[in-house]
Design an enzyme around this catalytic site. Structure first.
Site, PDB file in Angstrom:
ATOM      1  CB  ALA A  66     -17.317  38.804  69.266  1.00 31.96           C
ATOM      2  N   GLY A 106     -18.664  33.849  70.467  1.00 31.30           N
ATOM      3  CA  GLY A 106     -18.838  33.955  68.839  1.00 31.30           C
ATOM      4  C   GLY A 106     -18.308  32.734  68.407  1.00 31.30           C
ATOM      5  CD  GLU A 109     -23.062  33.338  69.209  1.00 33.60           C
ATOM      6  OE1 GLU A 109     -22.440  34.259  69.109  1.00 33.60           O
ATOM      7  OE2 GLU A 109     -24.507  33.718  69.336  1.00 33.60           O
ATOM      8  CD  GLU A 129     -21.000  35.194  73.946  1.00 34.00           C
ATOM      9  OE1 GLU A 129     -21.035  34.255  74.957  1.00 34.00           O
ATOM     10  OE2 GLU A 129     -20.983  34.750  72.927  1.00 34.00           O
TER      11      GLU A 129
END
Ligand code: CAA
Ligand code: NAI
Length: 700
Positions: A66, A106, A109, A129
């Site tokens: 992210a 992310g 993911e 994270e």
């Protein structure tokens, strides 16, 4: 090749759509990249010329996760990574993630949302994270236990550790490893999946592995993490999400549950503090008046003078980075003992299995010993780590100034002496700076780089770049007593001794500070560092007239030093020791009480943990404002990095200066004034720094 929203390139090869993420430097999943990727996926879905889809990263990596900067807005704009992962997972054509470099957070993911993952063997994946105070909020806590099992999911997500592709393959998170051209191999894999028409491996339809006895597994994993960071919220939320996955809940519901947990963490104080430290660490390498393109001096061969505690650790730091080291000592005996200590440290690591025998041999093969300064002539960088004595250091640096190549860098590891004076002794001050490593130097991440008044820009730039290569986080400090960290530490230790004289006990002080989150209380820390070392520095500073005109100033530590209670190594210090275990010692209280009587300090039995924390921490922060005002540190964030990386300050509070902002600067100033009144305003110890007062009133 078509560009979608300038951040994703769309091309077709062999009826496979290749979607290339193109958002340097890390392909961070910013809103433009997310919407570009979503558009490209929707296009591929309906493209009749396309039978399969590959998602691949352009540049150095697949995806760094992210875009953390976006977290500050408090919300995630559409499309979020969840929506993209769901779009890929539900597509009727195989979608393959082709990973090189890293797939983090992310980014991982995103890859887990694909039907298959292929990775180069040197790539790495992980969920960092938790180190940012959040959790994988786009299905990571749901798909990982399905692919790799609960135990592994907990391990990866709670630790934030990064693993190599081979391990990820063994764990079932990567389907194939590429040893040739990644894109060619990914296309072959995608076409094969199309031809076989086999059911696509959708995480949704896989059951969670290891869901039996899950409560105990989760509780044990969580407890392990919370022992290190008791107040951390993210690990608890991660545990709840994985428990939700294991409960057999509907996948869509689980994604919603995870999302809510993620958003709450993202908007919480802990994540804000950890994100602040993330960017502060990146920012610390940027020197305001130093152009980013400053030409660097080559550094491959390193010389180290002194093979004592620090010289050994510094040597291992460079050996670990694959650099050749020559270690110089005063005589053959001291040299042999230094070299043997290094060999033993590596042998112990090999025995524990943390390095292989081959790595041990490789590192030792890079190490040479010497007692002859002529061996420093071919070194690119020489760091002196001899006794903390100005005269000796001046002599050593004068010698180095003569023997080192004209373009070599000379560094001093002094922790208290004036780097400018040492630099002058070398006869080539522009080549000299301070490299203040922390003990144990091969383990502690912090490196204070002390910029002398004549240090050449390219010398500073070279050492900052080198720090990164040897795995250190470097912060620049100007020249002053104690640089950034030890200068701030001084007021912390001052108040520790005053409180002990006022009636607090070492165990009470340590518990209060450890309760705040410091890795180790100050009394234990002093015992480990060696009371004699500190008492000697205080004697020298007194002789220089550098101490306050206050006979009670740090009187306890000096008294303990004078009677040989030198800390853990002596079995006696602020505590007495059974091996390494500290045991409260009433004798210390008696000594403190005697000193209190001598200096007219009133003993009390109403000292609270809150008072202890404020008395030790707020003057330390106050000193941080003076350091900023004097230009010793460039930024608040630099100070935070020093304390988080070098002194065990709790990362969850973002470092002392971030903590001050959270508490409110007006309140901080008022509390300092109140403490000043309460303590009788001894020597103005609590007088608010000018910059703090200016900032508190909005004048700076
Ligand atoms: N978001 C925003 N900026 C980022 C970033 C990120 N995730 N990762 C790196 N950057 C920035 C850095 O601040 C740096 O900026 P400057 O040049 O302005 O200083 C620049 O990108 C380059 O970074 P590095 O110097 O660190 O580059 P590197 O090649 O040495 O390392 C990396 C690359 C391994 C990706 C490393 O930057 C890194 O570890 N980044 C953080 C990864 C991370 O924590 N990702 C998880 C994010 S949270 C998440 O993903 C949750 C979710 O979706 C729900
Ligand atoms: P130490 O006493 O363990 O080691 C010093 C070594 O230098 C000894 O082995 C000695 O034989 C050698 N030496 C002395 N004069 C020499 C000379 N002229 N030529 C070659 N070798 C010589 O000391 P330590 O703790 O390693 O400290 C070294 C430096 O590092 C000091 O400047 C100290 O302030 C600094 N430092 C120490 C830290 C610590 O926690 N010990 C932390 C950060 C910095």
């Amino acid at each position: 090749m078509a560009a979608i929203a300038n951040s994703v390139e769309y091309s077709i090869r062999d009826r496979v759509a290749v979607l290339t993420l193109n958002a340097p430097p890390v392909n961070g999943l910013s809103q433009p990249l997310r919407s570009g990727l979503m558009s490209a996926l929707l296009k591929a879905r309906t493209d009749h010329d396309v039978d399969a889809v590959i998602v691949i990263g352009g540049g150095k990596m697949f995806c760094g996760g992210a875009d953390i900067k976006e977290f500050a807005s408090g919300e995630v704009s559409e499309p979020d990574v969840n929506a993209i992962a769901r779009c890929m997972e539900t597509m009727n054509k195989p979608v393959v993630a082709a990973i090189h470099g890293v797939a983090l957070g992310g980014g991982l993911e995103l890859a887990l949302g694909c039907h298959m993952r292929i990775a180069t063997s040197d790539s790495r994946i992980g969920f960092p994270e938790v180190t940012l105070g959040v959790l994988p909020g786009a299905g990571g806590t749901q798909r990982t236990p399905r692919l790799a099992g609960v135990t592994l999911a907990l391990d990866l997500i709670l630790s934030g550790r990064v693993i190599d592709a081979q391990k990820a393959h063994d764990f079932g998170l990567i389907d194939a490893l590429s040893s040739g051209d990644l894109l060619d191999d990914a296309i072959a894999l995608a076409l094969d999946a199309t031809r076989r028409g086999e059911p696509l491996r959708v995480a949704k339809y896989l059951p969670v592995k290891g869901a039996e006895a899950v409560e105990q597994t989760i509780a044990a994993a969580l407890e392990k993490v919370l022992r290190r960071t008791p107040g951390a919220e993210a690990p608890r939320a991660i545990a709840r999400c994985i428990a939700f996955a294991a409960s057999g809940a509907d996948f869509e519901d689980a994604l919603v549950f995870e999302r809510e947990e993620f958003l709450e963490l993202m908007n919480g104080a802990q994540s804000k503090a950890l994100r602040h430290l993330f960017f502060a660490e990146k920012g610390a390498s940027k020197i305001p008046d130093l152009p980013g393109d400053t030409a660097l001096r080559p550094v491959e061969r390193v010389g180290i003078i002194g093979a004592g505690t620090m010289g050994r650790g510094i040597a291992m730091t460079f050996l670990n980075a694959g650099m050749a080291v020559t270690l110089l000592e005063i005589d053959a005996e001291a040299l042999a003992s230094g070299l043997e200590a290094i060999r033993k440290t590596y042998a112990a690591s090999a025995e524990k299995g943390s390095i292989s025998a081959a790595v041990l041999n490789q590192r030792m093969s890079l190490l040479r010993g010497s007692t002859d300064y002529a061996d420093m002539a071919d070194r690119d960088l020489v760091i002196e780590a001899v006794f903390e004595n100005l005269d000796i250091k001046q002599k050593v640096c004068a010698k180095l100034g003569e023997v080192c190549r004209p373009d070599a860098i000379i560094a001093t590891n002094t922790s208290t002496l004036n780097v400018d004076v040492i630099a002058q002794a070398s006869g080539r001050a522009p080549d000299v700076l301070g490299m203040h490593f922390f003990s144990p130097a091969h383990i502690m991440r912090l490196l204070e780089v002390v910029r002398g008044k004549e240090t050449a820009p390219d010398v500073l730039a070279t050492v900052m770049a080198l720090a990164r290569r040897i795995g250190k986080v470097a912060v620049v400090s100007g020249v002053c007593y104690g640089f950034i960290g030890n200068r701030m530490l001084e007021s912390y230790l001052r108040e520790m001794d005053f409180l002990l004289m006022e009636g607090a006990t070492p165990a009470q002080i340590d518990a209060a500070l450890e309760g705040f989150g410091m890795a180790m209380g100050p009394c234990r820390m002093m015992d480990m560092a060696g009371i004699d070392v500190n008492a000697r520095v205080l004697d020298e500073r007194e002789a220089e007239g550098a101490l306050p005109d206050d006979p009670s100033y740090r009187a306890l530590v000096r008294k303990l030093g004078a009677i040989g209670r030198n800390g853990q190594k002596a079995g006696l210090g602020y505590y007495r020791y059974d091996g390494r275990t500290p045991i409260p010692d009433p004798q210390v209280n008696d000594i403190a009480a005697d000193l209190a009587a001598q200096f007219g300090i009133t003993r009390r039995n109403n000292i609270t943990d809150d008072e202890i924390r404020d008395r030790l921490l707020l003057p330390l922060i106050n000193e941080g404002y003076r350091i900023l005002d004097e230009g010793i540190a460039y930024r608040d964030g630099d100070i935070d990095v020093v304390w988080a990386a070098g002194y065990g300050w709790p990362r969850l509070t973002g470092g002392p200066m971030h903590y001050a902002e959270t508490m409110g600067l007006e309140q901080l100033r008022n509390r300092l004034q109140e403490l000043g009144r309460q303590t009788g305003d001894r020597h103005g110890y609590f007088a608010p720094a000018s910059l703090l007062s200016r900032r508190a009133t909005g004048a700076a």
